[in-house]
Design a protein around this motif. Structure first.
Motif, PDB file in Angstrom:
ATOM      1  N   TRP A 153       0.732  -1.061  -0.054  1.00 32.30           N
ATOM      2  CA  TRP A 153      -0.050  -0.131   0.235  1.00 32.30           C
ATOM      3  C   TRP A 153       1.066   1.224   0.220  1.00 32.30           C
ATOM      4  CZ3 TRP A 153      -4.863  -0.345  -1.333  1.00 32.30           C
ATOM      5  CH2 TRP A 153      -5.810  -1.654  -1.317  1.00 32.30           C
ATOM      6  N   GLY A 154       0.377   2.287  -0.722  1.00 33.39           N
ATOM      7  CA  GLY A 154       1.335   3.792  -0.762  1.00 33.39           C
ATOM      8  C   GLY A 154       0.344   4.782  -0.799  1.00 33.39           C
ATOM      9  N   VAL A 155       0.768   6.189  -1.151  1.00 37.41           N
ATOM     10  CA  VAL A 155       0.363   7.104  -0.911  1.00 37.41           C
ATOM     11  C   VAL A 155       0.591   7.850  -2.164  1.00 37.41           C
ATOM     12  CG1 VAL A 155      -0.649   8.976   0.433  1.00 37.41           C
ATOM     13  CG2 VAL A 155      -0.457   6.885   0.968  1.00 37.41           C
ATOM     14  N   ARG A 156      -0.176   8.078  -2.756  1.00 46.99           N
ATOM     15  CA  ARG A 156       0.358   9.597  -3.919  1.00 46.99           C
ATOM     16  C   ARG A 156      -0.837  11.125  -4.285  1.00 46.99           C
ATOM     17  NH1 ARG A 156      -0.811   5.729  -8.458  1.00 46.99           N
ATOM     18  NH2 ARG A 156      -2.923   4.826  -8.454  1.00 46.99           N
ATOM     19  N   GLY A 172       8.264  22.429   0.825  1.00 48.48           N
ATOM     20  CA  GLY A 172       7.805  22.595   1.448  1.00 48.48           C
ATOM     21  C   GLY A 172       6.745  23.246   2.068  1.00 48.48           C
ATOM     22  N   ALA A 173       5.716  22.393   1.379  1.00 47.79           N
ATOM     23  CA  ALA A 173       3.928  22.246   1.591  1.00 47.79           C
ATOM     24  C   ALA A 173       3.905  21.377   2.588  1.00 47.79           C
ATOM     25  CB  ALA A 173       3.549  22.721   0.308  1.00 47.79           C
ATOM     26  N   PHE A 174       2.567  21.627   3.139  1.00 48.57           N
ATOM     27  CA  PHE A 174       3.063  21.023   4.288  1.00 48.57           C
ATOM     28  C   PHE A 174       1.811  20.261   3.513  1.00 48.57           C
ATOM     29  CE2 PHE A 174      -0.880  19.249   7.207  1.00 48.57           C
ATOM     30  CZ  PHE A 174      -0.243  19.193   8.100  1.00 48.57           C
ATOM     31  N   ILE A 175       1.802  18.565   4.205  1.00 43.85           N
ATOM     32  CA  ILE A 175       0.932  17.490   3.486  1.00 43.85           C
ATOM     33  C   ILE A 175      -0.090  17.194   4.565  1.00 43.85           C
ATOM     34  CG2 ILE A 175       1.510  14.929   2.495  1.00 43.85           C
ATOM     35  CD1 ILE A 175       3.911  15.509   1.614  1.00 43.85           C
ATOM     36  N   CYS A 176       0.324  16.921   5.959  1.00 47.18           N
ATOM     37  CA  CYS A 176      -0.753  15.793   6.607  1.00 47.18           C
ATOM     38  C   CYS A 176       0.225  15.665   7.958  1.00 47.18           C
ATOM     39  CB  CYS A 176      -1.649  14.652   5.715  1.00 47.18           C
ATOM     40  SG  CYS A 176      -0.020  13.454   5.731  1.00 47.18           S
ATOM     41  N   GLU A 177      -0.756  15.264   8.958  1.00 46.12           N
ATOM     42  CA  GLU A 177      -0.284  14.583  10.159  1.00 46.12           C
ATOM     43  C   GLU A 177       0.231  13.689  10.004  1.00 46.12           C
ATOM     44  OE1 GLU A 177      -1.137  14.594  14.919  1.00 46.12           O
ATOM     45  OE2 GLU A 177      -2.260  15.912  13.475  1.00 46.12           O
ATOM     46  N   TYR A 178       0.927  12.614  10.821  1.00 44.10           N
ATOM     47  CA  TYR A 178       0.915  11.044  10.719  1.00 44.10           C
ATOM     48  C   TYR A 178       0.455  11.253  12.097  1.00 44.10           C
ATOM     49  CZ  TYR A 178       3.116   6.857  10.012  1.00 44.10           C
ATOM     50  OH  TYR A 178       3.092   5.331   9.655  1.00 44.10           O
ATOM     51  N   ALA A 179      -0.539  10.642  11.378  1.00 35.28           N
ATOM     52  CA  ALA A 179      -1.703  10.325  13.076  1.00 35.28           C
ATOM     53  C   ALA A 179      -1.827   8.955  13.623  1.00 35.28           C
ATOM     54  CB  ALA A 179      -3.212  10.877  12.757  1.00 35.28           C
ATOM     55  N   ASN A 215      -4.601   7.272   9.894  1.00 35.35           N
ATOM     56  CA  ASN A 215      -5.224   8.111   8.460  1.00 35.35           C
ATOM     57  C   ASN A 215      -4.438   7.878   7.539  1.00 35.35           C
ATOM     58  OD1 ASN A 215      -2.247   9.579   8.918  1.00 35.35           O
ATOM     59  ND2 ASN A 215      -3.089  11.483   8.924  1.00 35.35           N
ATOM     60  N   VAL A 216      -4.119   8.398   6.383  1.00 37.27           N
ATOM     61  CA  VAL A 216      -3.567   8.458   5.425  1.00 37.27           C
ATOM     62  C   VAL A 216      -1.694   8.411   5.160  1.00 37.27           C
ATOM     63  CG1 VAL A 216      -3.483  10.529   4.708  1.00 37.27           C
ATOM     64  CG2 VAL A 216      -2.972   9.579   2.708  1.00 37.27           C
ATOM     65  N   ALA A 217      -1.145   8.980   6.406  1.00 33.88           N
ATOM     66  CA  ALA A 217       0.277   9.308   6.069  1.00 33.88           C
ATOM     67  C   ALA A 217       0.508   8.141   6.815  1.00 33.88           C
ATOM     68  CB  ALA A 217       0.212   9.768   7.256  1.00 33.88           C
ATOM     69  N   ARG A 256       3.453  17.082  17.819  1.00 37.10           N
ATOM     70  CA  ARG A 256       2.756  16.479  17.143  1.00 37.10           C
ATOM     71  C   ARG A 256       3.557  16.459  15.210  1.00 37.10           C
ATOM     72  NH1 ARG A 256      -3.168  15.979  17.528  1.00 37.10           N
ATOM     73  NH2 ARG A 256      -3.357  17.446  18.910  1.00 37.10           N
ATOM     74  N   THR A 257       3.362  14.735  14.777  1.00 37.91           N
ATOM     75  CA  THR A 257       4.620  14.474  14.316  1.00 37.91           C
ATOM     76  C   THR A 257       3.960  15.090  12.331  1.00 37.91           C
ATOM     77  OG1 THR A 257       5.171  12.879  14.845  1.00 37.91           O
ATOM     78  CG2 THR A 257       5.778  13.022  12.446  1.00 37.91           C
ATOM     79  N   MET A 258       4.481  16.366  12.448  1.00 35.36           N
ATOM     80  CA  MET A 258       3.834  16.502  10.656  1.00 35.36           C
ATOM     81  C   MET A 258       4.521  16.698  10.165  1.00 35.36           C
ATOM     82  SD  MET A 258       0.647  17.917  11.943  1.00 35.36           S
ATOM     83  CE  MET A 258       0.067  19.260  13.489  1.00 35.36           C
ATOM     84  N   LEU A 259       4.173  16.594   8.429  1.00 35.39           N
ATOM     85  CA  LEU A 259       4.734  15.974   7.000  1.00 35.39           C
ATOM     86  C   LEU A 259       4.732  17.000   6.363  1.00 35.39           C
ATOM     87  CD1 LEU A 259       3.984  12.070   6.945  1.00 35.39           C
ATOM     88  CD2 LEU A 259       5.395  13.655   8.599  1.00 35.39           C
ATOM     89  N   PHE A 260       6.030  17.560   5.070  1.00 34.93           N
ATOM     90  CA  PHE A 260       6.002  18.569   4.468  1.00 34.93           C
ATOM     91  C   PHE A 260       6.280  17.981   3.688  1.00 34.93           C
ATOM     92  CE2 PHE A 260       5.125  20.392   8.726  1.00 34.93           C
ATOM     93  CZ  PHE A 260       5.206  21.578   8.111  1.00 34.93           C
ATOM     94  N   ALA A 261       6.854  18.669   2.030  1.00 37.93           N
ATOM     95  CA  ALA A 261       7.535  17.798   0.892  1.00 37.93           C
ATOM     96  C   ALA A 261       8.982  18.685   0.918  1.00 37.93           C
ATOM     97  CB  ALA A 261       6.702  19.051  -0.020  1.00 37.93           C
ATOM     98  N   MET A 262      10.149  17.661   0.175  1.00 32.87           N
ATOM     99  CA  MET A 262      11.006  17.623   0.891  1.00 32.87           C
ATOM    100  C   MET A 262      11.537  17.912  -0.884  1.00 32.87           C
ATOM    101  SD  MET A 262      13.610  14.944   2.169  1.00 32.87           S
ATOM    102  CE  MET A 262      15.024  15.579   3.048  1.00 32.87           C
TER     103      MET A 262
END
Length: 663
Positions: A519-522, A530-537, A601-603, A630-636
């Motif tokens: 399973w993966g995410v796109r 540098g944009a915010f993606i989502c929280e790792y929940a 969640n999706v993360a 909280r663990t937040m994910l951002f685009a590298m």
């Protein structure tokens, strides 16, 4: 990397006109709009310099030197001091000396060398000589005359050069964001009243530090480290990477006055509808040559077979492939446009025709070469349709059109056209991490008093060391051990610049089944670096609770094990000698786990990678206990639509194999 082997030059053509000196009228494309070039980046008003046009071109049958590589020598060959095909960081020649048009058509422009008259369509106003300030010019090594084609790269070589390109792009993106933020701060402090373009400032700094790539050789064909489908938000980034060496001209080529046999050769073109006679059907392009346009982009004179036009004709004659980059209008870009690399094309035909405006134009038929990955522009269009009518594009494979059950601000699609696995449907969707109540009782959590929005002297910004963590568009400026956002106790409005990660996902995501990663995410949207993606929940567990859960075999996620990739975002030690890795605000070692066995969640479906395009950034906003951020994910990096997201979990090999969520 093997050395370049000499072979016969281009054959001379009997009766072919002498093009050693010619009028250069580049095919101009609409320029990235916004502001102006930074001081020192381009120097208006200087005249063209004479260069020695003679050099030896080591060529094969089609006039291009081919270079093969083998695993084990590529890394050493790429060292800056070595004599090799690709140099990671070489200074570039001065690519711009301004050109003032004296009348309606480009035919009135002065004669300049190709690299010194890439005209920027900016508002340039002449200044009386006594008032003019002439900036000090910096001398840069000239762009190479030598054409090479890189072939036979091993998988290890490709990964190596991909990493070089990725790091160069991170530096460019970080500089672009920080440059705009610096201007905002200077304006707020009253020390500066005019903004510069972040992209041109970034390119200028990288050039001064010798960080422009692929300048020691002119590469024909694919650029190592750049993949078909890669997306760019600025034309200047194409120049920095060597994908297209022209700031505004649509045709990049080795000019005849620098060629060993006096004939130009085209290396890349940009297709963005800049000429009314262009036709683009994807795999076949009717590309209109340059010249004969007025300042409004209207054809006002006949075109000539010279400069880029002649280079494309010669590329057809010698069957030399050209790179094609397409430009698209995009509302999320600072310039209003994005660029996507679509692969290699061959020029198969050329003719002189009467254009729509009644003037003669040169046309070139470009056909895409076979056995290449799908075009990035096609994927962009497909993703756009999936956002509105997914079942029309993919009538089979969707298990759910919103895995979140409308809990997220954007729907999360679930797609599987490989097998019968429906595991994500068996778990409850969790929007944000569940944190124990006692965490909120530790320490005082006072908020700021900013009514209309936070300023640099606000309480929350002072917690961040007196710096805004985000720019005005919500892009993370640089990674830190911890970021403080405004929270429920703050009086600033929801539109405050310091409230980014707490607003939820902004892109349409798709959880999908993959043969490679499980399973993966796109994303169906283009995500900017540098944009915010989502929280790792997940559900937060203490050490004792985690030990009990792990005894029954369930896999837990440990935020403390995530690789510190945040330190790479905004890492500018190659630009600034006094750069120091951020260490404030400091946090103690994290001693908790997250259970994602039933609530997730999706993360949680993002796959592990040692070369990720997503990184984890710890954030606090709803409590003040630094031991439970909280663990937040951002685009590298810029992540094109439908490209899989990846995260460096920073775990050992034996633990990675147990990451049952994705695999």
């Amino acid at each position: 990397m093997n050395s370049v082997l000499p072979s016969p030059r281009f054959p001379d053509l009997n009766g072919f006109p002498d093009t050693t000196a010619f009028r250069v009228e580049p095919k101009l494309e609409p320029l990235d709009e916004d502001l102006e070039s930074p001081p020192g980046m381009f120097t208006p008003g200087s005249s063209a310099r004479n260069r020695n046009p003679g050099f030896d071109l080591n060529a094969n049958a089609d006039g291009v030197a081919s270079v093969g590589t083998s695993s084990g020598v590529s890394k050493g060959a790429a060292a800056p001091e070595a004599s090799n095909v690709l140099s990671e960081f070489n200074r570039i020649s001065e690519i711009f000396n301004s050109a003032f048009t004296s009348g309606g058509c480009e035919e009135e422009e002065s004669v300049m060398e190709e690299e010194e008259r890439n005209e920027l369509a900016l508002a340039i106003v002449a200044v009386p000589e006594e008032q003019a300030i002439v900036p000090k010019k910096i001398k840069y090594p000239p762009r190479s005359n030598e054409l090479v084609r890189v072939t036979n790269l091993t998988e290890e070589d490709e990964q190596y050069y991909r990493e070089i390109v990725r790091r160069a792009r991170m530096i460019f993106d970080s500089l672009s964001v920080s440059a705009v933020v610096d201007d905002d701060r200077n304006i707020a402090g009253g020390t500066f009243d005019r903004k510069t373009r972040g992209d041109t400032k970034a390119a200028g700094l990288m050039r001064e530090c010798g960080l422009w790539l692929n300048r020691d050789k002119r590469i024909v064909g694919a650029i190592p480290g750049i993949e078909i489908g890669d997306v760019f938000f600025f034309r200047m980034e194409l120049c920095v990477l060597g994908l297209h060496g022209q700031v505004q001209a649509g045709i990049d080529y080795l000019p005849s006055n620098r060629s060993s046999n006096g004939e130009p050769v085209a290396t890349s073109v940009i297709v963005s509808g800049g000429y009314e006679d262009d036709e683009d059907s994807g795999y076949v392009i009717t590309y209109t040559g340059h010249g004969g346009q007025d300042k409004n982009g209207k054809q006002c004179a006949h075109q000539k077979l010279e400069g880029g036009n002649l280079a494309l004709e010669r590329s057809m004659h010698y069957e030399v492939e050209v790179r094609v980059i397409r430009g698209f209008r995009y509302s999320g870009a600072n310039s209003g446009k994005i660029y996507v690399y679509d692969g290699l094309y061959k020029v198969v035909d050329t003719w002189f025709d009467v254009g729509k405006s009644g003037f003669g134009v040169y046309k070139f038929k470009l056909v895409r070469m076979e056995n290449q990955p799908e075009m990035g522009s096609t994927i962009l269009k497909m993703a756009q349709m999936l956002k509105t009518k997914p079942l029309d594009v993919r009538p089979r494979g969707y298990l759910c059109l919103d895995l979140s059950g409308k809990k997220e601000t954007m729907p999360v699609l679930l797609f599987n056209d490989i097998d019968n696995d429906q595991d994500p449907l068996h778990h409850q969707y969790l929007v944000s991490t569940v944190i124990p109540k006692y965490v909120f009782q530790v320490g005082s959590h006072s908020g700021c008093e900013c009514i209309s929005g936070c300023s640099f002297d606000c309480l929350c910004i002072l917690k961040n060391g007196g710096e805004f963590p985000y720019d005005n568009k919500g892009m993370l400026i640089k990674g830190k051990p911890l970021v403080f956002e405004c929270g429920p106790q703050c009086r600033c409005p929801p539109t405050c610049r310091n409230r980014v990660s707490q607003k939820g996902v902004r892109s349409r995501f798709e959880v999908f089944r993959s043969r490679e990663t499980g399973w993966g995410v796109r994303s169906l949207d283009l995500i900017q670096a540098g944009a915010f993606i989502c929280e790792y929940a997940g559900v937060v567990l203490t050490r004792d609770q985690a030990q009990v859960i792990s005894m029954v075999g369930d896999t837990l996620v440990y935020p403390s094990r995530f690789a510190e990739r945040w330190a790479e975002w905004g890492e500018l030690s190659q630009i600034y000698s006094d750069y120091v890795r951020p260490s404030y605000p400091a946090i103690p070692p994290l001693d908790f786990a997250m259970d994602v066995s039933s609530l997730r969640n999706v993360a949680c479906y993002i796959s592990h990678s040692n070369s990720p395009n997503v990184f984890a950034q710890f954030v606090l906003f709803d409590h003040n206990n630094v031991m439970f951020p909280r663990t937040m994910l951002f685009a590298m990096e810029n992540i094109p639509p439908l490209r899989e997201l990846s995260l460096d979990y920073g775990v050992a090999e034996e633990w990675t194999a147990k990451l049952a969520i994705c695999n």
